[in-house]
Design a protein around this motif. Structure first.
Motif, PDB file in Angstrom:
ATOM      1  N   THR A  72       0.836  -1.206   0.000  1.00 55.98           N
ATOM      2  CA  THR A  72       0.000   0.000   0.000  1.00 55.98           C
ATOM      3  C   THR A  72       0.868   1.252   0.000  1.00 55.98           C
ATOM      4  N   GLY A  73       1.934   1.223   0.813  1.00 54.55           N
ATOM      5  CA  GLY A  73       2.826   2.374   0.906  1.00 54.55           C
ATOM      6  C   GLY A  73       3.468   2.712  -0.419  1.00 54.55           C
ATOM      7  N   GLN A  74       3.858   1.682  -1.158  1.00 58.82           N
ATOM      8  CA  GLN A  74       4.470   1.906  -2.464  1.00 58.82           C
ATOM      9  C   GLN A  74       3.480   2.577  -3.417  1.00 58.82           C
ATOM     10  N   SER A  75       2.237   2.113  -3.395  1.00 52.37           N
ATOM     11  CA  SER A  75       1.204   2.689  -4.251  1.00 52.37           C
ATOM     12  C   SER A  75       0.904   4.137  -3.874  1.00 52.37           C
ATOM     13  N   ARG A  76       0.779   4.407  -2.567  1.00 55.58           N
ATOM     14  CA  ARG A  76       0.486   5.775  -2.101  1.00 55.58           C
ATOM     15  C   ARG A  76       1.627   6.727  -2.455  1.00 55.58           C
ATOM     16  N   MET A  77       2.851   6.256  -2.238  1.00 55.20           N
ATOM     17  CA  MET A  77       4.026   7.078  -2.530  1.00 55.20           C
ATOM     18  C   MET A  77       4.088   7.407  -4.013  1.00 55.20           C
ATOM     19  N   CYS A  78       3.824   6.405  -4.834  1.00 52.26           N
ATOM     20  CA  CYS A  78       3.851   6.585  -6.287  1.00 52.26           C
ATOM     21  C   CYS A  78       2.844   7.647  -6.716  1.00 52.26           C
ATOM     22  N   THR A  79       1.607   7.537  -6.235  1.00 60.57           N
ATOM     23  CA  THR A  79       0.552   8.492  -6.603  1.00 60.57           C
ATOM     24  C   THR A  79       0.901   9.909  -6.156  1.00 60.57           C
ATOM     25  N   PHE A  80       1.407  10.036  -4.922  1.00 60.93           N
ATOM     26  CA  PHE A  80       1.721  11.352  -4.373  1.00 60.93           C
ATOM     27  C   PHE A  80       2.784  12.052  -5.220  1.00 60.93           C
ATOM     28  N   PHE A  81       3.871  11.340  -5.553  1.00 59.48           N
ATOM     29  CA  PHE A  81       4.968  11.987  -6.279  1.00 59.48           C
ATOM     30  C   PHE A  81       4.645  12.179  -7.755  1.00 59.48           C
ATOM     31  N   GLU A  82       3.846  11.290  -8.328  1.00 62.13           N
ATOM     32  CA  GLU A  82       3.413  11.521  -9.709  1.00 62.13           C
ATOM     33  C   GLU A  82       2.565  12.778  -9.799  1.00 62.13           C
ATOM     34  N   PHE A 239      -3.620   3.324  10.460  1.00 57.14           N
ATOM     35  CA  PHE A 239      -2.895   2.986   9.230  1.00 57.14           C
ATOM     36  C   PHE A 239      -2.823   4.160   8.265  1.00 57.14           C
ATOM     37  N   GLU A 240      -3.903   4.930   8.149  1.00 61.54           N
ATOM     38  CA  GLU A 240      -3.917   6.069   7.234  1.00 61.54           C
ATOM     39  C   GLU A 240      -2.837   7.080   7.616  1.00 61.54           C
ATOM     40  N   THR A 241      -2.737   7.359   8.915  1.00 62.16           N
ATOM     41  CA  THR A 241      -1.713   8.294   9.386  1.00 62.16           C
ATOM     42  C   THR A 241      -0.325   7.710   9.206  1.00 62.16           C
ATOM     43  N   LYS A 242      -0.201   6.394   9.371  1.00 62.80           N
ATOM     44  CA  LYS A 242       1.085   5.724   9.147  1.00 62.80           C
ATOM     45  C   LYS A 242       1.575   5.964   7.723  1.00 62.80           C
ATOM     46  N   MET A 243       0.672   5.852   6.749  1.00 61.73           N
ATOM     47  CA  MET A 243       1.040   6.093   5.354  1.00 61.73           C
ATOM     48  C   MET A 243       1.451   7.552   5.134  1.00 61.73           C
ATOM     49  N   ASN A 244       0.729   8.480   5.756  1.00 61.26           N
ATOM     50  CA  ASN A 244       1.073   9.896   5.637  1.00 61.26           C
ATOM     51  C   ASN A 244       2.427  10.203   6.266  1.00 61.26           C
ATOM     52  N   ARG A 245       2.711   9.556   7.400  1.00 59.96           N
ATOM     53  CA  ARG A 245       4.017   9.747   8.056  1.00 59.96           C
ATOM     54  C   ARG A 245       5.145   9.253   7.164  1.00 59.96           C
ATOM     55  N   MET A 246       4.897   8.166   6.466  1.00 59.55           N
ATOM     56  CA  MET A 246       5.898   7.623   5.543  1.00 59.55           C
ATOM     57  C   MET A 246       6.208   8.619   4.424  1.00 59.55           C
ATOM     58  N   ILE A 247       5.149   9.154   3.790  1.00 54.99           N
ATOM     59  CA  ILE A 247       5.337  10.110   2.696  1.00 54.99           C
ATOM     60  C   ILE A 247       5.971  11.401   3.218  1.00 54.99           C
TER      61      ILE A 247
END
Length: 456
Positions: A72-82, A239-247
């Motif tokens: 999930t993190g890889q997908s979220r990161m990809c979308t954010f930077f694209e 989990f949602e905040t975890k993904m945001n913290r990662m980005i």
């Protein structure tokens, strides 16, 4: 103190002289071409020192135990930077590619398992290099997301076998861990802190129980201890905040102004430590020799520095430029990985108002928290004698933060934001009472006069 500095300057001149001789040996081009190349190199170094690079290639590793959120993190990161206009490449997990072909790791003999891990690393390096080359040729800023990295293989074999593998392949950790990737993000397994969400149902190659998953999570984190930019994203939030913290962590390292698109959570913390306990008190750790040089900067509110960091005579080189508040975001840093040659050339721009800072840096994990302990070494200004500072990044507060700190360290007090413990100020040659370069405040009320503390 002055005589020591002169010795260091002599060493620097000797290195420069050696570099010049080597350039003369290998330079078979015409004088005009050589002049053109030197002009181009000078232009590139100027861009680096001003933080004006036109294109960036940033390589990150997503690692962690089973069910940590990497997919999930890889997908979220990809979308954010694209959405930011970056080109994004996603490097597949080599182990999954190989294991999905019918290999069952538990069925392998000891010798087969060793050769499997060795060949896995070789395959991974080749796959990654393919994406790295594409990143270099891209005309846009490029983010390369690696699903695990080469050091992850060390979590699955003994330390003795790992060291044998390194030696037989002429691999060294500084190149494989520190110089190969810009940042490591360890997404903690749900088996550690979010057990009710742990599941193996949606992963064909995953069959670990919670206890095994927790152990693998620790081992995969330990494999990356020592990387200069290693962030542990735990399960202290939903989990949602975890993904945001990662980005957010990646944007922070890149110096990207994310405004209010992500909630800012993680912050740098610094503590004064009274004494250095014996090594037996520490969990597994990595020690590094570190040197910092402050450079002449493009303005009074800009800080530029070089860092040389290494083990066993293998080194990594980083240039950091830090600017004050931009659009309300006070932590604007641009980090650039350098070659040894660029590092030596940039040393010519050292700021004579600052001493070189020498440290031993000890990196370790405690309670899913990554710590760096800086032990200041001589030669140094007397104000640095015996100085020991502990640093970490955390979103925790209050008792939760207090409980995660290493119990075996005698922590005197928190000194986050205290200008007396800013490396920029500690390195000043002049006495603090008379110098005009002392940075008095990290968050001045007058934004026009804001000073930024230098992140070590």
């Amino acid at each position: 103190m002055e005589s020591t500095t002169e010795v260091k300057d002599s060493e620097f001149e000797a290195i420069k002289s050696k570099e010049k001789r080597e350039e003369n040996k290998t330079d078979t081009t015409s004088p005009n071409n050589s002049k053109l190349e030197n002009t181009h190199q000078a232009s590139q170094l100027s861009k680096i020192n001003n933080g004006d690079q036109q294109k960036r290639v940033y390589k990150i590793v997503l690692t962690g135990g089973p069910c940590g959120g990497k997919t999930t993190g890889q997908s979220r990161m990809c979308t954010f930077f694209e959405n930011l206009g970056w080109k994004v490449f996603r490097v597949p997990e080599t182990a999954t590619v190989l294991l999905s072909g019918g290999i069952k790791f538990s069925d392998l003999t000891e010798k087969e398992a060793y050769k499997f891990q060795e060949n896995l690393i070789r395959t991974m390096i080749q796959i990654e290099n393919t994406y790295f080359e594409l990143g270099k040729s891209s005309k846009r800023n490029c983010l390369i997301i690696c699903d695990r990295g080469v050091m992850d293989a060390s979590a699955y074999i003994s330390r003795k076998k790992w060291e044998k593998m390194l030696a037989s392949n002429n691999w060294n950790p500084i190149e494989m861990r520190d110089n190969r990737y810009n940042q490591i993000l360890h997404l903690v397994s749900a088996a550690n802190g979010a057990e009710e969400f742990y599941s193996t149902e949606e992963h064909a190659c995953r069959s670990e129980c919670v206890d095994v998953a927790r152990e693998l999570d620790y081992k995969s984190a330990a494999a990356w201890v020592g990387h200069p930019y290693f962030d542990v994203i735990d399960n202290s939030t939903n989990f949602e905040t975890k993904m945001n913290r990662m980005i957010e962590s990646v944007c922070q390292k890149l110096g990207i102004d994310i405004g209010d698109r992500l909630q800012s959570t993680s912050r740098k913390l610094k503590y004064l430590v009274a004494t250095l306990p014996s090594e037996s008190n520490f969990p597994p750790f990595q020690d590094f020799d570190v040197e910092h040089h402050y450079l002449q900067s493009s303005g009074p509110k800009v800080q530029a520095r070089l860092r040389k960091r290494g083990q066993n005579n293998h080194w990594s080189y980083i240039h950091t430029i830090r600017r004050p508040d931009v659009h309300g975001q006070s932590r604007i840093e641009v980090k650039t990985q350098l070659t040894q040659r660029d590092y030596i050339n940039l040393l010519a721009q050292r700021d004579d108002a600052h001493f070189t800072i020498y440290k031993k840096r000890r990196c370790f994990l405690v309670n899913n928290q990554y710590f760096q302990l800086d032990i200041y070494k001589e030669p140094s200004h007397p104000r640095c004698k015996g100085l020991i500072l502990l640093e970490t990044y955390s979103s925790l507060t209050g008792e939760a933060l207090k409980n995660c700190l290493p119990k075996f360290l005698d922590i005197v007090k928190e000194v986050t934001g205290d200008p007396l413990y800013s490396m920029f100020n500690l390195s000043l040659k002049e006495d603090w009472s008379i110098t005009k370069k002392f940075c008095h405040s990290l968050q001045c009320k007058d934004k026009g006069n804001r000073c930024a503390d230098a992140k070590n």
